[in-house]
Design a protein around this motif. Sequence first.
Motif, mmCIF file in Angstrom:
data_model
loop_
_atom_site.group_PDB
_atom_site.id
_atom_site.type_symbol
_atom_site.label_atom_id
_atom_site.label_comp_id
_atom_site.label_asym_id
_atom_site.label_seq_id
_atom_site.Cartn_x
_atom_site.Cartn_y
_atom_site.Cartn_z
ATOM 1 N N PRO A 1 7.992 11.960 0.812
ATOM 2 C CA PRO A 1 8.453 11.430 -0.468
ATOM 3 C C PRO A 1 7.644 10.190 -0.851
ATOM 4 C CG PRO A 1 9.907 10.664 1.272
ATOM 5 C CD PRO A 1 8.896 11.581 1.922
ATOM 6 N N PRO A 2 7.553 9.877 -2.140
ATOM 7 C CA PRO A 2 6.773 8.708 -2.577
ATOM 8 C C PRO A 2 7.282 7.441 -1.884
ATOM 9 C CG PRO A 2 7.462 10.023 -4.451
ATOM 10 C CD PRO A 2 8.184 10.568 -3.249
ATOM 11 N N THR A 3 6.401 6.806 -1.112
ATOM 12 C CA THR A 3 6.791 5.662 -0.291
ATOM 13 C C THR A 3 5.705 4.596 -0.316
ATOM 14 O OG1 THR A 3 8.001 7.164 1.176
ATOM 15 C CG2 THR A 3 7.525 4.965 2.029
ATOM 16 N N LEU A 4 6.130 3.351 -0.469
ATOM 17 C CA LEU A 4 5.236 2.203 -0.386
ATOM 18 C C LEU A 4 5.606 1.351 0.814
ATOM 19 C CD1 LEU A 4 5.109 0.836 -4.070
ATOM 20 C CD2 LEU A 4 3.445 2.307 -2.922
ATOM 21 N N LEU A 5 4.623 0.604 1.289
ATOM 22 C CA LEU A 5 4.807 -0.391 2.327
ATOM 23 C C LEU A 5 4.578 -1.752 1.676
ATOM 24 C CD1 LEU A 5 3.101 -0.308 5.790
ATOM 25 C CD2 LEU A 5 2.725 -2.232 4.279
ATOM 26 N N VAL A 6 5.498 -2.686 1.873
ATOM 27 C CA VAL A 6 5.391 -4.039 1.331
ATOM 28 C C VAL A 6 5.639 -5.015 2.468
ATOM 29 C CG1 VAL A 6 6.330 -5.725 -0.307
ATOM 30 C CG2 VAL A 6 6.219 -3.302 -0.947
ATOM 31 N N CYS B 1 0.828 -1.203 0.000
ATOM 32 C CA CYS B 1 0.000 0.000 0.000
ATOM 33 C C CYS B 1 0.867 1.259 0.000
ATOM 34 C CB CYS B 1 -0.965 0.015 1.177
ATOM 35 S SG CYS B 1 -0.214 0.242 2.779
ATOM 36 N N SER B 2 0.229 2.347 -0.355
ATOM 37 C CA SER B 2 0.873 3.652 -0.327
ATOM 38 C C SER B 2 1.010 4.118 1.109
ATOM 39 C CB SER B 2 0.008 4.642 -1.117
ATOM 40 O OG SER B 2 0.442 5.958 -0.896
ATOM 41 N N VAL B 3 2.134 4.759 1.418
ATOM 42 C CA VAL B 3 2.340 5.353 2.737
ATOM 43 C C VAL B 3 2.182 6.871 2.635
ATOM 44 C CG1 VAL B 3 3.980 5.699 4.633
ATOM 45 C CG2 VAL B 3 3.840 3.473 3.479
ATOM 46 N N ASN C 1 19.617 -7.435 -0.957
ATOM 47 C CA ASN C 1 19.615 -6.578 -2.150
ATOM 48 C C ASN C 1 19.174 -5.149 -1.840
ATOM 49 O OD1 ASN C 1 20.546 -8.658 -3.763
ATOM 50 N ND2 ASN C 1 18.532 -9.180 -4.566
ATOM 51 N N LYS C 2 18.296 -4.980 -0.876
ATOM 52 C CA LYS C 2 17.808 -3.664 -0.440
ATOM 53 C C LYS C 2 17.088 -2.876 -1.529
ATOM 54 C CE LYS C 2 21.078 -2.927 3.369
ATOM 55 N NZ LYS C 2 21.544 -4.264 3.516
ATOM 56 N N THR C 3 16.614 -3.577 -2.561
ATOM 57 C CA THR C 3 15.802 -2.944 -3.606
ATOM 58 C C THR C 3 14.652 -3.878 -3.936
ATOM 59 O OG1 THR C 3 17.028 -3.952 -5.433
ATOM 60 C CG2 THR C 3 17.790 -1.786 -4.662
ATOM 61 N N LEU C 4 13.602 -3.293 -4.497
ATOM 62 C CA LEU C 4 12.500 -4.113 -4.998
ATOM 63 C C LEU C 4 11.674 -3.304 -5.978
ATOM 64 C CD1 LEU C 4 9.644 -3.103 -3.513
ATOM 65 C CD2 LEU C 4 10.557 -4.433 -1.622
ATOM 66 N N SER C 5 10.947 -4.031 -6.819
ATOM 67 C CA SER C 5 9.952 -3.420 -7.693
ATOM 68 C C SER C 5 8.611 -4.067 -7.415
ATOM 69 C CB SER C 5 10.313 -3.600 -9.170
ATOM 70 O OG SER C 5 11.375 -2.752 -9.535
ATOM 71 N N VAL C 6 7.590 -3.236 -7.294
ATOM 72 C CA VAL C 6 6.221 -3.705 -7.134
ATOM 73 C C VAL C 6 5.562 -3.590 -8.502
ATOM 74 C CG1 VAL C 6 3.977 -3.269 -6.065
ATOM 75 C CG2 VAL C 6 6.084 -2.988 -4.726
ATOM 76 N N ASN C 7 5.145 -4.741 -9.041
ATOM 77 C CA ASN C 7 4.510 -4.804 -10.354
ATOM 78 C C ASN C 7 3.034 -5.112 -10.156
ATOM 79 O OD1 ASN C 7 6.999 -4.831 -12.264
ATOM 80 N ND2 ASN C 7 7.503 -6.243 -10.606
ATOM 81 N N VAL C 8 2.175 -4.129 -10.445
ATOM 82 C CA VAL C 8 0.731 -4.280 -10.258
ATOM 83 C C VAL C 8 0.181 -5.042 -11.462
ATOM 84 C CG1 VAL C 8 -1.448 -3.071 -9.915
ATOM 85 C CG2 VAL C 8 0.679 -2.124 -8.950
ATOM 86 N N LEU C 9 -0.444 -6.189 -11.176
ATOM 87 C CA LEU C 9 -0.855 -7.087 -12.243
ATOM 88 C C LEU C 9 -2.217 -6.737 -12.830
ATOM 89 C CD1 LEU C 9 0.287 -10.558 -10.858
ATOM 90 C CD2 LEU C 9 1.585 -8.853 -12.160
ATOM 91 N N GLY C 10 -2.319 -6.939 -14.150
ATOM 92 C CA GLY C 10 -3.577 -6.799 -14.861
ATOM 93 C C GLY C 10 -4.294 -8.136 -14.916
ATOM 94 N N ALA C 11 -5.508 -8.107 -15.413
ATOM 95 C CA ALA C 11 -6.342 -9.301 -15.473
ATOM 96 C C ALA C 11 -5.682 -10.428 -16.254
ATOM 97 C CB ALA C 11 -7.692 -8.950 -16.092
ATOM 98 N N GLN C 12 -4.846 -10.103 -17.227
ATOM 99 C CA GLN C 12 -4.186 -11.104 -18.062
ATOM 100 C C GLN C 12 -3.005 -11.786 -17.380
ATOM 101 O OE1 GLN C 12 -3.880 -7.829 -18.318
ATOM 102 N NE2 GLN C 12 -1.923 -7.203 -19.197
ATOM 103 N N HIS C 13 -2.667 -11.390 -16.161
ATOM 104 C CA HIS C 13 -1.451 -11.875 -15.495
ATOM 105 C C HIS C 13 -1.683 -12.960 -14.444
ATOM 106 C CE1 HIS C 13 0.107 -7.695 -16.631
ATOM 107 N NE2 HIS C 13 0.699 -8.570 -17.423
ATOM 108 N N GLU C 14 -2.822 -13.608 -14.463
ATOM 109 C CA GLU C 14 -3.102 -14.623 -13.442
ATOM 110 C C GLU C 14 -2.031 -15.716 -13.424
ATOM 111 O OE1 GLU C 14 -6.727 -17.632 -12.272
ATOM 112 O OE2 GLU C 14 -7.253 -15.708 -13.198
ATOM 113 N N SER C 15 -1.557 -16.139 -14.592
ATOM 114 C CA SER C 15 -0.533 -17.204 -14.632
ATOM 115 C C SER C 15 0.786 -16.717 -14.023
ATOM 116 C CB SER C 15 -0.308 -17.700 -16.060
ATOM 117 O OG SER C 15 0.188 -16.657 -16.880
ATOM 118 N N ILE C 16 1.109 -15.441 -14.181
ATOM 119 C CA ILE C 16 2.326 -14.886 -13.587
ATOM 120 C C ILE C 16 2.179 -14.865 -12.061
ATOM 121 C CG2 ILE C 16 3.754 -12.807 -13.367
ATOM 122 C CD1 ILE C 16 3.165 -12.279 -16.341
ATOM 123 N N SER C 17 1.008 -14.442 -11.577
ATOM 124 C CA SER C 17 0.755 -14.459 -10.134
ATOM 125 C C SER C 17 0.925 -15.863 -9.578
ATOM 126 C CB SER C 17 -0.657 -13.942 -9.843
ATOM 127 O OG SER C 17 -0.960 -14.092 -8.476
#
Length: 171
Positions: free
Chosen positions: A44-49, A38-40, A64-80
């Motif tokens: 500055p732009p901050t997310l909570l994961v 979620c958004s915090v 690694n101290k880095t991450l990317s949050v990829n918001v999935l679309g309806a077509q991404h069920e197999s990736i999830s």
Amino acid sequence: MIEAIDFRNAMSLLTTAVNVVTTKGQSGLHGFTASAVCSVTDTPPTLLVCMNQAARSHAHFLENKTLSVNVLGAQHESISNAFASKLCSEERFEYGSWTELATGAPVLEDALVSFDCEIEDIQEVGTHSIFMCRVVAIKQGYQYSDQQSGAGESLVYFNRAYHQVGQVEIV
């Protein structure tokens, strides 16, 4: 006292966006499916994961101290499903097409939106780690004009099943 099963059953009725959270660095390439994002704040732009400490890739995110949050679309069920499975990291990334932004963490090319982040703080609460993540780059895959093509439907999780939201009826 509230039992864990009662809490999980209640939380299953909280609709959440489905995300794939990824990292890449000295500790390698890793990712997992997450709904606890979620958004915090925007300044500055901050997310909570949130991530289960028992997850096999947990230590890699810490290192690694880095991450990317990829918001999935309806077509991404197999990736999830792939990123929630017991597949090894290399096999998970065979699903979808990946690129990177500022941190080098994998970004799903056709995600609705991807947030590239540096992990600034970590708190442990019960079984989970809470990552406070400063957003350093954003790649928006969905544009308002995409509504006419049917793109932009979000993949959400509700009552222990996937659903799609955001479909626009064209008259």
